[in-house]
Write an enzyme that holds these catalytic residues in place. Structure first.
Site, PDB file in Angstrom:
ATOM      1  N   SER A 125       0.837  -1.203   0.000  1.00 23.03           N
ATOM      2  CA  SER A 125       0.000   0.000   0.000  1.00 23.03           C
ATOM      3  C   SER A 125       0.864   1.242   0.000  1.00 23.03           C
ATOM      4  O   SER A 125       1.979   1.249   0.566  1.00 23.03           O
ATOM      5  CB  SER A 125      -0.870  -0.022   1.263  1.00 23.03           C
ATOM      6  OG  SER A 125      -1.404   1.256   1.517  1.00 23.03           O
ATOM      7  N   TYR A 150      -1.863  -0.620  10.783  1.00 21.33           N
ATOM      8  CA  TYR A 150      -2.081  -1.283   9.489  1.00 21.33           C
ATOM      9  C   TYR A 150      -0.925  -0.977   8.540  1.00 21.33           C
ATOM     10  O   TYR A 150      -0.351  -1.866   7.897  1.00 21.33           O
ATOM     11  CB  TYR A 150      -3.412  -0.818   8.875  1.00 21.33           C
ATOM     12  CG  TYR A 150      -3.500  -1.044   7.388  1.00 21.33           C
ATOM     13  CD1 TYR A 150      -3.723  -2.320   6.883  1.00 21.33           C
ATOM     14  CD2 TYR A 150      -3.317   0.006   6.484  1.00 21.33           C
ATOM     15  CE1 TYR A 150      -3.762  -2.538   5.515  1.00 21.33           C
ATOM     16  CE2 TYR A 150      -3.356  -0.209   5.124  1.00 21.33           C
ATOM     17  CZ  TYR A 150      -3.582  -1.478   4.636  1.00 21.33           C
ATOM     18  OH  TYR A 150      -3.610  -1.690   3.286  1.00 21.33           O
ATOM     19  N   LYS A 154       2.323  -3.403   6.628  1.00 23.62           N
ATOM     20  CA  LYS A 154       2.778  -3.459   5.223  1.00 23.62           C
ATOM     21  C   LYS A 154       4.285  -3.186   5.145  1.00 23.62           C
ATOM     22  O   LYS A 154       5.003  -3.804   4.358  1.00 23.62           O
ATOM     23  CB  LYS A 154       1.999  -2.465   4.359  1.00 23.62           C
ATOM     24  CG  LYS A 154       0.513  -2.789   4.227  1.00 23.62           C
ATOM     25  CD  LYS A 154       0.274  -4.099   3.494  1.00 23.62           C
ATOM     26  CE  LYS A 154      -1.192  -4.451   3.385  1.00 23.62           C
ATOM     27  NZ  LYS A 154      -1.442  -5.798   2.839  1.00 23.62           N
TER      28      LYS A 154
END
Ligand code: UFG
Length: 342
Positions: A125, A150, A154
């Protein structure tokens, strides 16, 4: 090319990617426990591609079950979509995110190693770039200062893949950094299925336009942008899905070890208010909205430099924000019609 395991293949981006894979003559095998999806996505997917697709309803973080799937299917590559992705939830429950997102990649790499599967496409992302004023961001822009747990999952997953690939010269990895995936399949048969109140802008816009939400709150109009609202790079999910097919084909052509990262965006930033007005114009419906305070954790602006994806993968977007907003509205109407008839 042999079979490709698609973890999270019943999800928003995963399902659209399965469609593009079948259309390109590839063979997806879905691994998804539907915790964040519904049976209707699988039925819709099969309707679009006019065939049944193999699906294994297991948690891809469950090593024994995943091992059995690899044993049975004998894949030659993997696309790993399966992950939790709600930024706000990750702030409230970070351990869930570290456990699920990092744990499932770890398990997957172990199972791939055991079965000699060397080709992997990983969903990353643009959140790995954090808050930056160097725009557009390129793949070499600094990463690591993500704005949420979050985002950090990644960052960690990307590093795990770099380390694993440095240690195993046969591993071939592509990491795809998505910007803001939006829209739906133009057929109106599959699309995003947000659970509860949507966190993301476009599902909120479609639900507000459909009268399911009183109004959209635009989070801030006092940013130093052209109209004061935040800028994002909204990419049609079908364009995004096609990039996965090209990534798989690119990996298969590599003679040497590879661990490459690519930005997947349009290269153009749009403000929140531009998205609202484009939606209204394209669909001829009003979006009730108010201006509210800024949302914690939002970066002011984010959009991609897509030179590398274009030059290396031969990929570029074909669809516009207006296309995405039309398809998102079409999808919203399909959901409403289904609800009315059930
Ligand atoms: N927004 C609103 N009102 C809403 C929802 C969103 O004004 O009700 C605004 C946000 O403030 C932001 C823009 O719309 O400016 C886009 O917000 P989204 O929540 O749709 O998307 P984000 O850019 O926050 O998040 C996306 C992905 C994440 C990823 C992140 C990286 O959803 O997975 O980009 O920046 F981590």
């Amino acid at each position: 090319m042999g079979k490709t395991i698609v973890t999270g293949g019943a999800g928003f981006i995963g399902s659209h990617t399965c469609v593009e894979m079948v259309e390109a003559g590839l063979t997806p095998v879905i691994v998804d426990d539907l915790r964040n999806s519904e049976e209707r996505v699988l039925r819709g997917l099969e309707k679009i591609v006019e065939r049944t697709l193999p699906i294994h309803r297991i948690d891809c973080g469950d090593a024994d079950s995943l091992d059995k799937v690899f044993e049975q299917e004998k894949p030659t590559s993997v696309i790993h979509f399966a992950a939790d992705k709600a930024v706000g939830e990750s702030v409230r429950d970070p351990l869930k995110y570290y456990s699920n997102n990092i744990g499932s990649l770890f398990t997957l790499l172990r199972v791939m190693e055991k079965h000699g599967v060397k080709d992997l496409v990983f969903s990353s992302s643009c959140t790995v770039y954090g808050d930056t004023d160097q725009l557009p961001v390129t793949e070499t822009s600094p990463t690591g200062a993500a704005a949420s747990p979050y985002g950090y999952t990644k960052v960690v997953c990307e590093q795990m893949l770099r380390d694993a690939s440095a240690a195993d010269p046969l591993l071939r990895v592509v990491m795809l950094r998505y910007f803001n995936p939006v829209g739906a399949h133009p057929s109106g048969i599959i699309g995003e299925l947000p659970i509860g109140v949507p966190n993301n802008l476009i599902p909120f816009i479609t639900q507000a336009a459909a009268g399911l939400r009183d109004r959209l709150t635009v989070f801030g109009d006092d940013y130093p942008t052209r109209d004061g609202s935040c800028i994002r790079d909204y990419i049609h999910v079908v364009d995004l899905a096609k990039a996965h097919v090209l990534a798989l084909q690119w990996i298969a052509e590599q003679q040497a070890p590879a661990c490459e990262v690519f930005n997947l965006g349009t290269g153009t930033g749009n403000t929140v208010l531009e998205a609202v007005h484009t939606f209204e114009k394209e669909n001829g419906v009003k979006v009730p909205f108010v201006i509210g305070p800024r949302r914690a954790g939002d970066v002011m602006a984010m959009y991609a430099d897509t030179t590398k994806s274009r030059e290396v993968l031969g990929w570029s977007t074909k669809l516009t924000l207006a296309d995405a907003l039309r398809d998102a509205w079409h999808w919203q109407q399909t959901i409403a019609a289904d609800k009315a008839s059930s």
